[in-house]
Design a protein around this motif. Structure first.
Motif, PDB file in Angstrom:
ATOM      1  N   VAL A  12       4.470   3.559   8.259  1.00 51.26           N
ATOM      2  CA  VAL A  12       3.517   2.479   8.491  1.00 51.26           C
ATOM      3  C   VAL A  12       3.203   2.450   9.980  1.00 51.26           C
ATOM      4  O   VAL A  12       4.123   2.464  10.805  1.00 51.26           O
ATOM      5  CB  VAL A  12       4.091   1.105   8.083  1.00 51.26           C
ATOM      6  CG1 VAL A  12       3.117  -0.024   8.452  1.00 51.26           C
ATOM      7  CG2 VAL A  12       4.399   1.065   6.601  1.00 51.26           C
ATOM      8  N   GLY A  13       1.955   2.436  10.321  1.00 51.18           N
ATOM      9  CA  GLY A  13       1.582   2.290  11.720  1.00 51.18           C
ATOM     10  C   GLY A  13       0.468   3.220  12.149  1.00 51.18           C
ATOM     11  O   GLY A  13      -0.523   2.804  12.691  1.00 51.18           O
TER      12      GLY A  13
ATOM     13  N   LEU B 141       0.834  -1.208   0.000  1.00 48.86           N
ATOM     14  CA  LEU B 141       0.000   0.000   0.000  1.00 48.86           C
ATOM     15  C   LEU B 141       0.864   1.250   0.000  1.00 48.86           C
ATOM     16  O   LEU B 141       0.616   2.203  -0.750  1.00 48.86           O
ATOM     17  CB  LEU B 141      -0.917   0.005   1.223  1.00 48.86           C
ATOM     18  CG  LEU B 141      -2.112  -0.938   1.156  1.00 48.86           C
ATOM     19  CD1 LEU B 141      -2.850  -0.969   2.489  1.00 48.86           C
ATOM     20  CD2 LEU B 141      -3.061  -0.486   0.049  1.00 48.86           C
ATOM     21  N   ALA B 142       1.873   1.228   0.851  1.00 50.84           N
ATOM     22  CA  ALA B 142       2.747   2.405   0.942  1.00 50.84           C
ATOM     23  C   ALA B 142       3.461   2.625  -0.388  1.00 50.84           C
ATOM     24  O   ALA B 142       3.511   3.753  -0.912  1.00 50.84           O
ATOM     25  CB  ALA B 142       3.751   2.218   2.074  1.00 50.84           C
ATOM     26  N   ALA B 143       3.992   1.550  -0.947  1.00 51.00           N
ATOM     27  CA  ALA B 143       4.744   1.660  -2.198  1.00 51.00           C
ATOM     28  C   ALA B 143       3.839   2.117  -3.341  1.00 51.00           C
ATOM     29  O   ALA B 143       4.205   2.988  -4.140  1.00 51.00           O
ATOM     30  CB  ALA B 143       5.396   0.314  -2.528  1.00 51.00           C
TER      31      ALA B 143
ATOM     32  N   ASP C 259       6.227   4.409  11.558  1.00 56.90           N
ATOM     33  CA  ASP C 259       6.020   5.834  11.804  1.00 56.90           C
ATOM     34  C   ASP C 259       7.095   6.476  12.672  1.00 56.90           C
ATOM     35  O   ASP C 259       7.342   7.677  12.575  1.00 56.90           O
ATOM     36  CB  ASP C 259       4.653   6.065  12.461  1.00 56.90           C
ATOM     37  CG  ASP C 259       3.529   6.052  11.436  1.00 56.90           C
ATOM     38  OD1 ASP C 259       3.787   5.633  10.293  1.00 56.90           O
ATOM     39  OD2 ASP C 259       2.414   6.467  11.788  1.00 56.90           O
ATOM     40  N   VAL C 260       7.711   5.674  13.534  1.00 60.44           N
ATOM     41  CA  VAL C 260       8.773   6.237  14.360  1.00 60.44           C
ATOM     42  C   VAL C 260       9.906   6.709  13.441  1.00 60.44           C
ATOM     43  O   VAL C 260      10.404   7.832  13.560  1.00 60.44           O
ATOM     44  CB  VAL C 260       9.300   5.195  15.368  1.00 60.44           C
ATOM     45  CG1 VAL C 260      10.598   5.672  16.005  1.00 60.44           C
ATOM     46  CG2 VAL C 260       8.259   4.913  16.433  1.00 60.44           C
ATOM     47  N   ILE C 261      10.272   5.849  12.518  1.00 59.41           N
ATOM     48  CA  ILE C 261      11.310   6.203  11.568  1.00 59.41           C
ATOM     49  C   ILE C 261      10.853   7.357  10.675  1.00 59.41           C
ATOM     50  O   ILE C 261      11.613   8.282  10.382  1.00 59.41           O
ATOM     51  CB  ILE C 261      11.683   4.968  10.722  1.00 59.41           C
ATOM     52  CG1 ILE C 261      12.330   3.917  11.637  1.00 59.41           C
ATOM     53  CG2 ILE C 261      12.602   5.340   9.575  1.00 59.41           C
ATOM     54  CD1 ILE C 261      12.629   2.600  10.948  1.00 59.41           C
ATOM     55  N   ALA C 262       9.590   7.319  10.286  1.00 56.09           N
ATOM     56  CA  ALA C 262       9.062   8.387   9.432  1.00 56.09           C
ATOM     57  C   ALA C 262       9.111   9.738  10.147  1.00 56.09           C
ATOM     58  O   ALA C 262       9.420  10.763   9.541  1.00 56.09           O
ATOM     59  CB  ALA C 262       7.631   8.064   9.007  1.00 56.09           C
TER      60      ALA C 262
ATOM     61  N   LEU D  68       1.565  13.191   8.949  1.00 56.26           N
ATOM     62  CA  LEU D  68       2.210  12.075   8.260  1.00 56.26           C
ATOM     63  C   LEU D  68       1.250  11.171   7.482  1.00 56.26           C
ATOM     64  O   LEU D  68       0.290  10.646   8.034  1.00 56.26           O
ATOM     65  CB  LEU D  68       2.956  11.234   9.298  1.00 56.26           C
ATOM     66  CG  LEU D  68       3.761  10.038   8.801  1.00 56.26           C
ATOM     67  CD1 LEU D  68       4.936  10.487   7.944  1.00 56.26           C
ATOM     68  CD2 LEU D  68       4.256   9.214   9.980  1.00 56.26           C
ATOM     69  N   THR D  69       1.549  10.988   6.216  1.00 56.83           N
ATOM     70  CA  THR D  69       0.835   9.980   5.428  1.00 56.83           C
ATOM     71  C   THR D  69       1.355   8.617   5.853  1.00 56.83           C
ATOM     72  O   THR D  69       2.561   8.411   5.992  1.00 56.83           O
ATOM     73  CB  THR D  69       1.113  10.169   3.932  1.00 56.83           C
ATOM     74  OG1 THR D  69       0.586  11.422   3.514  1.00 56.83           O
ATOM     75  CG2 THR D  69       0.459   9.060   3.127  1.00 56.83           C
ATOM     76  N   THR D  70       0.442   7.685   6.085  1.00 57.76           N
ATOM     77  CA  THR D  70       0.884   6.399   6.629  1.00 57.76           C
ATOM     78  C   THR D  70      -0.129   5.305   6.332  1.00 57.76           C
ATOM     79  O   THR D  70      -1.256   5.589   5.933  1.00 57.76           O
ATOM     80  CB  THR D  70       1.103   6.537   8.154  1.00 57.76           C
ATOM     81  OG1 THR D  70       1.746   5.371   8.654  1.00 57.76           O
ATOM     82  CG2 THR D  70      -0.220   6.706   8.882  1.00 57.76           C
ATOM     83  N   VAL D  71       0.304   4.071   6.530  1.00 58.77           N
ATOM     84  CA  VAL D  71      -0.620   2.943   6.431  1.00 58.77           C
ATOM     85  C   VAL D  71      -1.050   2.598   7.847  1.00 58.77           C
ATOM     86  O   VAL D  71      -0.239   2.175   8.664  1.00 58.77           O
ATOM     87  CB  VAL D  71       0.059   1.721   5.774  1.00 58.77           C
ATOM     88  CG1 VAL D  71      -0.903   0.543   5.736  1.00 58.77           C
ATOM     89  CG2 VAL D  71       0.541   2.078   4.380  1.00 58.77           C
ATOM     90  N   ARG D  72      -2.306   2.804   8.119  1.00 56.64           N
ATOM     91  CA  ARG D  72      -2.783   2.675   9.490  1.00 56.64           C
ATOM     92  C   ARG D  72      -2.891   1.217   9.936  1.00 56.64           C
ATOM     93  O   ARG D  72      -3.533   0.397   9.311  1.00 56.64           O
ATOM     94  CB  ARG D  72      -4.153   3.330   9.586  1.00 56.64           C
ATOM     95  CG  ARG D  72      -4.849   3.148  10.908  1.00 56.64           C
ATOM     96  CD  ARG D  72      -5.980   4.160  11.078  1.00 56.64           C
ATOM     97  NE  ARG D  72      -6.711   3.952  12.306  1.00 56.64           N
ATOM     98  CZ  ARG D  72      -6.194   4.007  13.519  1.00 56.64           C
ATOM     99  NH1 ARG D  72      -4.968   4.280  13.655  1.00 56.64           N
ATOM    100  NH2 ARG D  72      -6.919   3.793  14.592  1.00 56.64           N
ATOM    101  N   ILE D  73      -2.249   0.913  11.070  1.00 57.07           N
ATOM    102  CA  ILE D  73      -2.441  -0.378  11.730  1.00 57.07           C
ATOM    103  C   ILE D  73      -3.258  -0.109  12.984  1.00 57.07           C
ATOM    104  O   ILE D  73      -2.792   0.573  13.890  1.00 57.07           O
ATOM    105  CB  ILE D  73      -1.095  -1.008  12.141  1.00 57.07           C
ATOM    106  CG1 ILE D  73      -0.223  -1.248  10.913  1.00 57.07           C
ATOM    107  CG2 ILE D  73      -1.330  -2.315  12.887  1.00 57.07           C
ATOM    108  CD1 ILE D  73       1.134  -1.833  11.243  1.00 57.07           C
TER     109      ILE D  73
END
Lengths: 343, 343
Positions: B275-276, B168-170, B249-252, B288-293
DNA sequence: AATAGCCTTGCAAATGTTTTCATAGAAAAT
DNA sequence: ATTTTCTATGAAAACATTTGCAAGGCTATT
C-alpha cells in the motif's frame, strides 16, 4: 475569551508578570510556593508562552534553520532526521527549507530563515552563491555546512570527503580487474558532492590507465525511475561495460533494477557500485556494494556542534570534521568475466 | 557594528521608521522616490526584517507547523516535500517536528510549535492524545489532519480512506484466487493508518471465507531491513502462504527481497501486494502491485487548504477531502499455482 | 539588640515592529 | 482665489516578554 498572556497568568496567580517570567525561565529564582501557584495558573488558563516576544528581547528564538536540496529523497531524509532529533532534544525546533538544487532559491530561503532569527543555520554542501556567503558573514549567526568535508572550506563543516568516496569506489572496481567501466552521475553544476566523487573516480581511472568511453558516461537526475530507464538504455546496446560506477545509491538501485529487467546477472555479467549506503541498499537483491556515508552520524554530530556553537553564542566558531568513509563490499560487485577465466 | 534595525535604515534613508515599515509591507502606500531611497538603505545596511517583532504585533508569523511520525521514511518524505513546496510558494516557512510514533512526544512538540505561534498546523493522521485535542481547541489556530480521511473526523482532514486501501488490496488477492494469505503489518497502536488498512483487509477476507492463520500474520516496524528478515523467516517455513498483504510498500519491498533471497519466484510461487506506491515501487524487480496513495497530491492540496484557512484567518474551518485510491497492478501479483493448474 | 547579608518579589525600561491618527502640502473642484 | 479631497509622511501607542535595579522581609552574625 482572548488568549491568555503573561499578565493574565500573573493576575490569576496573584503575582507580577516578572515573577511569572522568572518562574518559567529561571525557576531556581522563585520560591517553591509561588512556583506552585504559577504552575497552577498556567495550567488553568492554558497559557503558552510566546517565543516571538521572547526572541524580540534579544534572547534565543530556539529555532535552527536547515536548508537542503530536497527532502523527498532518501539521501537527505536520514541526516535531516538525525539532525532534528539531536537539536530537538536540546529544546530547539527546526525551520526547514528545500531549494531543489537551485542556489538562487537557496539564497532567498536562507534570507527568510534569518528573518525568523534562527539561532543557527545548517546547509548542505559547500557550494553556495556569492550573495549567500556575504549574507551569512553579515548575520553573525553560527552557520555549519553538512555532508561535505574540505580542509580549506570557507564555512565550518562536518561531512565526508567526496573525492575520496569516488576514489574508493573506483579503486574497488579497478582492483577487481575491471577495465570497461561506465559512470552514471547526476548533474554536477551547483553540486559539489557529485562533482567531488566524479573527479575522484576519474583520477583513479586515469592513474590506472582505464579508458573512459564517452558513450558509457551518462547523466541522470537523483531519481530511481529515470536512472533505471537511462541505464537500461545504456545496457541494452551491443557494446556494454562490465562495471557501473554510480554517483549514489539511488542511481545504483536503478542500475540493479535495469539489469534485472534485461536479464543481465549481477555480479557475473555486470558489477554495480554506489555511494551512500542508504536505507535499502543492504537489502536489495543482490545487495549493493557501496561507499558508506554515515548519514546518521553526520546528522548527530552536526546537531551537537551547532547547539554548542549557539550556547557559546560564537558565530565565528570553526570546526572541520572529516567523517570516515567505508567501502562496504556486498554482492553487487565481482571480477569481470574475462578476469575470472584468466584467474 | 550592531545589527541594523528599522530605525537605523530609516535614519540612513532620511525617513521615519513608519515609512520604512510601509515600504516593506505595503509598497503601494509610499512614493516611488522614497521607496527607492529605502531600498537602497536596506541594501546598503544589510537589513533583514525581524519576523519575531512582526509576529509579536499580532501579525502572521509566516510559519506553518508540520508534525510527522518520522521523516527518514520514504512514506512521509514525499508529502512533506509537496506540502513544503506549496506553502513555501506562498511565503510561509515550515516548522518541522517528528515524534517517532509517540503521541505524548507529539503533544510536547505541538506545544512548542504553538509557542512559536505558527499560523497553522498540519498533523499526520487522526489519532492524537486527548491533551493534544484540547490544546488545539484552545489555540484557535487552523489545524489540518493529513493522510487520513474519515467522514466523521474531529479535525479537518485531507487524505485517503485507509480501510478502503486495505479492502482494495485484499479484494485483489481474493479475486486472483488466493486462499492462503499472510499479513505483514506494523504495530497498530497509535497508528490509525495501519489499523484502518488491517481492518479493511480482514473484513474482506472474512466475507470471502478466507481463513487467516495466526502464524502467517506478523508485525514488523516500518523498516526494510527488519521487514526483510522477519518475512524471510516466515517464508522459510514448510507451510507458507501463496500471497502476502503488506501494510505498506516499504514492507512489501522487504518481502520482495526476502523472496529473492530464498529463491522464491514472484509472482509464480508468491504474490506480494503493498500500500502506498512510494518512489521505487514501480522500479523494483518484479515491479510492485500496490494501492496507490497519491502523496504529492495530498501534500499540495493540504498546503493549499491550509494557506487558505490562514489567509481567511478561520480557525474553525472544516474540510474533509477524500483522495481517491487506485489499485496499481504490476508484476508482483498473479494467480496462485493451484488456480493456474485448475484454470 | 543592632547590623550585615540573602532571598524573593515588584517596578519600569527596553526590545523591533506595525498601525492609527494627525498633519502638511499638493492637486482638484468650485 | 478659496475650499475640498488626496497623498505621503511622521509621532506615538501598542504588542508580550525579559531583566536590571531597588526594596522589603528574613536569618545569621557579632
Amino acid at each position: 475569551m482572548v488568549k491568555p498572556d503573561i499578565v493574565f497568568v500573573a493576575r490569576l496567580a496573584g503575582v507580577s508578570p516578572a515573577t511569572v517570567s522568572r518562574a518559567i525561565n529561571h525557576p531556581e529564582l522563585v520560591s517553591a510556593a509561588t512556583r506552585r501557584k504559577i504552575d497552577l495558573a498556567i495550567e488553568k488558563s492554558g497559557y503558552i508562552r510566546n517565543r516571538a516576544a521572547q526572541a524580540m528581547h534579544g534572547k534565543r528564538s530556539a529555532t535552527i534553520g536547515l536548508v537542503m536540496p530536497t527532502i523527498s529523497n532518501m539521501i537527505f531524509a536520514e541526516v535531516t532526521q538525525a539532525f532534528n532529533d539531536t537539536v530537538s532534544d536540546q529544546g530547539f525546533t527546526l525551520l526547514l527549507a528545500s531549494h531543489g538544487y537551485d542556489l538562487d532559491t537557496e539564497y532567498r530561503l536562507i534570507r527568510k530563515l534569518f528573518e525568523h532569527r534562527v539561532d543557527a543555520l545548517a546547509v548542505i554542501g559547500l557550494d553556495h552563491s556569492h550573495g549567500t556567503f556575504r549574507m551569512i558573514a553579515e548575520q553573525r549567526v553560527p552557520v555549519l555546512a553538512i555532508w561535505n568535508y574540505a580542509p580549506d572550506s570557507a564555512l565550518p563543516c562536518i561531512g565526508v570527503d567526496n573525492r575520496e568516496a569516488g576514489q574508493l569506489a573506483a579503486q574497488h572496481l579497478v582492483a577487481l580487474g575491471h577495465r570497461r567501466i561506465g559512470m552514471v552521475f547526476p548533474s554536477t553544476v551547483d553540486n559539489d558532492r557529485a562533482r567531488g566523487r566524479q573527479a575522484g573516480a576519474i583520477a583513479v581511472f586515469q592513474a590506472a590507465g582505464v579508458e573512459l568511453k564517452d558513450h558509457w558516461r551518462i547523466e541522470v537526475p537523483y531519481n530511481i525511475a529515470q536512472a533505471k530507464s537511462a541505464i537500461a538504455e545504456l545496457l541494452g546496446r551491443d557494446d556494454r561495460p562490465t562495471a557501473l560506477l554510480c554517483g549514489n545509491d539511488v542511481i545504483a538501485q536503478g542500475a540493479i533494477y535495469a539489469a534485472a529487467r534485461l536479464g543481465i546477472s549481477i555480479p557475473q555479467a555486470l558489477s554495480v557500485i554506489g555511494v551512500g549506503d542508504f536505507a535499502g541498499s543492504a537489502q536489495v537483491e543482490p545487495t549493493l556494494t557501496t561507499v558508506r556515508i554515515p548519514a546518521r552520524q553526520i546528522g548527530v554530530s552536526a546537531g551537537q556542534v551547532i547547539v554548542d556553537a549557539v550556547s557559546r553564542s560564537d558565530p565565528d566558531f570553526m570546526v572541520r570534521t572529516r567523517i570516515d568513509l567505508d567501502l562496504i563490499m556486498r554482492a553487487s560487485t565481482g571480477m569481470p568475466a574475462d578476469a575470472r577465466r584468466a584467474g
